[in-house]
Design an enzyme around this catalytic site. Structure first.
Site, mmCIF file in Angstrom:
data_model
loop_
_atom_site.group_PDB
_atom_site.id
_atom_site.type_symbol
_atom_site.label_atom_id
_atom_site.label_comp_id
_atom_site.label_asym_id
_atom_site.label_seq_id
_atom_site.Cartn_x
_atom_site.Cartn_y
_atom_site.Cartn_z
ATOM 1 N N GLU A 270 1.072 -1.119 0.095
ATOM 2 C CA GLU A 270 0.177 0.073 0.176
ATOM 3 C C GLU A 270 0.843 1.133 0.253
ATOM 4 O OE1 GLU A 270 -2.829 0.014 3.088
ATOM 5 O OE2 GLU A 270 -3.572 -2.168 2.658
ATOM 6 N N HIS A 288 -8.503 -0.037 1.736
ATOM 7 C CA HIS A 288 -8.308 0.159 2.911
ATOM 8 C C HIS A 288 -9.079 0.973 3.853
ATOM 9 C CE1 HIS A 288 -4.928 -0.743 6.170
ATOM 10 N NE2 HIS A 288 -6.020 -0.424 6.875
HETATM 11 P P1 NAD Z 1 -7.020 -7.967 18.278
HETATM 12 O O1 NAD Z 1 -5.907 -7.403 18.765
HETATM 13 O O2 NAD Z 1 -8.483 -7.562 19.061
HETATM 14 O O3 NAD Z 1 -7.371 -9.331 17.752
HETATM 15 C C1 NAD Z 1 -6.466 -9.947 16.867
HETATM 16 C C2 NAD Z 1 -6.424 -11.302 17.336
HETATM 17 O O4 NAD Z 1 -5.796 -12.139 16.540
HETATM 18 C C3 NAD Z 1 -6.012 -11.526 18.637
HETATM 19 O O5 NAD Z 1 -7.335 -12.300 19.454
HETATM 20 C C4 NAD Z 1 -4.914 -12.411 18.793
HETATM 21 O O6 NAD Z 1 -4.960 -13.411 19.687
HETATM 22 C C5 NAD Z 1 -5.145 -13.205 17.422
HETATM 23 N N1 NAD Z 1 -3.993 -13.793 16.657
HETATM 24 C C6 NAD Z 1 -2.719 -13.227 16.688
HETATM 25 N N2 NAD Z 1 -1.946 -14.138 16.044
HETATM 26 C C7 NAD Z 1 -2.790 -15.042 15.388
HETATM 27 C C8 NAD Z 1 -2.561 -16.371 14.705
HETATM 28 N N3 NAD Z 1 -1.410 -16.489 13.920
HETATM 29 N N4 NAD Z 1 -3.558 -17.041 14.222
HETATM 30 C C9 NAD Z 1 -4.862 -16.644 14.706
HETATM 31 N N5 NAD Z 1 -4.874 -15.604 15.422
HETATM 32 C C10 NAD Z 1 -3.954 -14.813 15.743
HETATM 33 O O7 NAD Z 1 -7.202 -6.826 16.833
HETATM 34 P P2 NAD Z 1 -8.603 -6.354 15.922
HETATM 35 O O8 NAD Z 1 -8.812 -4.939 16.614
HETATM 36 O O9 NAD Z 1 -9.434 -7.323 16.104
HETATM 37 O O10 NAD Z 1 -7.634 -5.872 14.750
HETATM 38 C C11 NAD Z 1 -7.418 -7.225 13.913
HETATM 39 C C12 NAD Z 1 -6.748 -6.740 12.661
HETATM 40 O O11 NAD Z 1 -7.541 -5.737 11.900
HETATM 41 C C13 NAD Z 1 -5.407 -5.938 12.832
HETATM 42 O O12 NAD Z 1 -4.398 -6.283 11.921
HETATM 43 C C14 NAD Z 1 -5.691 -4.622 12.506
HETATM 44 O O13 NAD Z 1 -4.619 -3.707 12.147
HETATM 45 C C15 NAD Z 1 -6.784 -4.534 11.296
HETATM 46 N N6 NAD Z 1 -7.435 -3.472 11.098
HETATM 47 C C16 NAD Z 1 -7.947 -3.135 9.930
HETATM 48 C C17 NAD Z 1 -8.539 -2.144 9.513
HETATM 49 C C18 NAD Z 1 -9.085 -1.681 8.023
HETATM 50 O O14 NAD Z 1 -9.268 -0.671 7.761
HETATM 51 N N7 NAD Z 1 -9.018 -2.724 7.233
HETATM 52 C C19 NAD Z 1 -9.221 -1.245 10.458
HETATM 53 C C20 NAD Z 1 -8.809 -1.618 11.993
HETATM 54 C C21 NAD Z 1 -7.930 -2.646 12.252
#
Ligand code: NAD
Length: 313
Positions: A270, A288
């Site tokens: 990106e 995004h």
């Molecule tokens: P979070 O920390 O609440 O949840 C992430 C989960 O992933 C945790 O429960 C963790 O235990 C689990 N995890 C870690 N490694 C793992 C693996 N190898 N296999 C399976 N599970 C695993 O985070 P969130 O707030 O739910 O965000 C999730 C993702 O979404 C992040 O990458 C964040 O950057 C992204 N995000 C994207 C946008 C967008 O605009 N598309 C917006 C916000 C967040």
């Protein structure tokens, strides 16, 4: 007490701060001028654009709080700020529902070939109407299907909540969580389901659709090995972070038919994703925008204001 809002804030958040007696300055100060001007404020609100590094923190002894609208804190030297007694605030949960809804925008799109219709109908004109009608006659319903959710944190849980409301089965994979309670349904008829997490292999063998909600931890979670274990015709959505899917492996799986369609909100490179992803007929695209809704922006503004008021009073 003055608060500098350098990367914008929702009007509701601004109003809450003003009602609490703060003067809210939304005139952006250029990064280079912050060192001389930020000391006039007790707090700074940023998104991702403004950087609050150790050097700046050392030059602004009057600063009491740094507030980041959104999740990541990469642009703030958090430990340094905290070592000086400055509170660091963010709003990690405010956009979770919006990201989860975007997942279903992509899933419904892929299930009924909307992405391809939107590409082909304008360019091919009326002559192809009946041909496309026939080509897209085998859409699918989401109800009754199984969704695999990789990462059952904040956004994974909201995704599960929507899936349950649609009558889907949910298989969650998360090595750090054993089980989660997922509330779903309208306020007046809320139900809760407890979901025990399963192994990646069990999910890959059973899921009709897979959505990723993990941080990027240096290597892809879905690569060639995982694609080869999926059910033929699976749909994939990635609204987590670029890098969590091996993009070469995804293209191979789309071309071989293992994956029938993919919805991508995030990309490796990106803001310049590779062209063969952008032009792939089986991919539904968004730039995004997972967190980019009016509701998420308002929730971010309100949460920031409430936390700032608590931190500064
Ligand atoms: P979070 O920390 O609440 O949840 C992430 C989960 O992933 C945790 O429960 C963790 O235990 C689990 N995890 C870690 N490694 C793992 C693996 N190898 N296999 C399976 N599970 C695993 O985070 P969130 O707030 O739910 O965000 C999730 C993702 O979404 C992040 O990458 C964040 O950057 C992204 N995000 C994207 C946008 C967008 O605009 N598309 C917006 C916000 C967040």
């Amino acid at each position: 007490m003055k608060i500098l809002v350098n990367d914008g804030i929702d009007p509701t958040g601004k109003r809450l701060l003003e009602e609490a007696g703060f003067v809210v300055d939304t005139n952006k100060i250029a990064q280079a001028d912050l060192a001389t001007k930020l000391n006039d404020y007790v707090a700074i609100c940023v998104r991702s654009a403004t950087k609050v590094r150790a050097e700046l923190i050392d030059q602004t002894p009057n600063l009491k709080a740094i507030a980041r609208g959104g999740v990541g804190l990469d642009n703030i030297d958090v430990e340094h700020a905290q070592s000086k007694g400055i509170k660091v605030i963010n709003t990690p949960a405010a956009s979770s529902r919006s990201v989860a809804e975007l997942v279903f925008s992509h899933l419904f799109t892929l299930a009924r070939h909307i992405h391809t219709s939107n590409r082909r109908m304008p360019s091919e004109g009326n002559g192809s109407f009946n041909e496309l009608k026939k080509a897209f006659s085998e859409g699918i319903e989401l109800t009754g299907r199984t969704i695999g959710i990789i990462g059952i944190g904040r956004i994974g849980q909201e995704t599960a909540s929507i899936a349950l409301g649609l009558g889907m089965d949910v298989i969650a994979v998360d090595p750090f969580i054993k089980s989660v309670n997922i509330p779903f349904g309208p306020k007046a008829h809320k139900a809760t389901v407890t979901i025990e997490t399963k192994s990646m292999d069990e999910m890959l063998a059973k899921a009709d659709m897979i959505s990723l909600h993990v941080p990027f931890l240096g290597k892809a979670v879905l690569g060639a090995e995982e694609f080869n274990k999926m059910k033929k015709g699976v749909l994939i959505v990635n609204a987590s972070r670029g890098g969590t899917i091996d993009e070469d492996a995804l293209i191979n799986a789309l071309n071989s038919g293992i994956v029938a369609g993919a919805g991508l909100d995030v990309f490796d490179n990106e803001p310049n994703p590779r062209q063969d992803l952008l032009s792939h007929a089986k991919i539904s695209l968004s730039p995004h925008i997972g967190a980019s809704t009016e509701e998420a922006q308002e929730k971010i503004g309100v949460e920031l204001a409430e936390q700032l008021i608590a931190a500064l009073k």
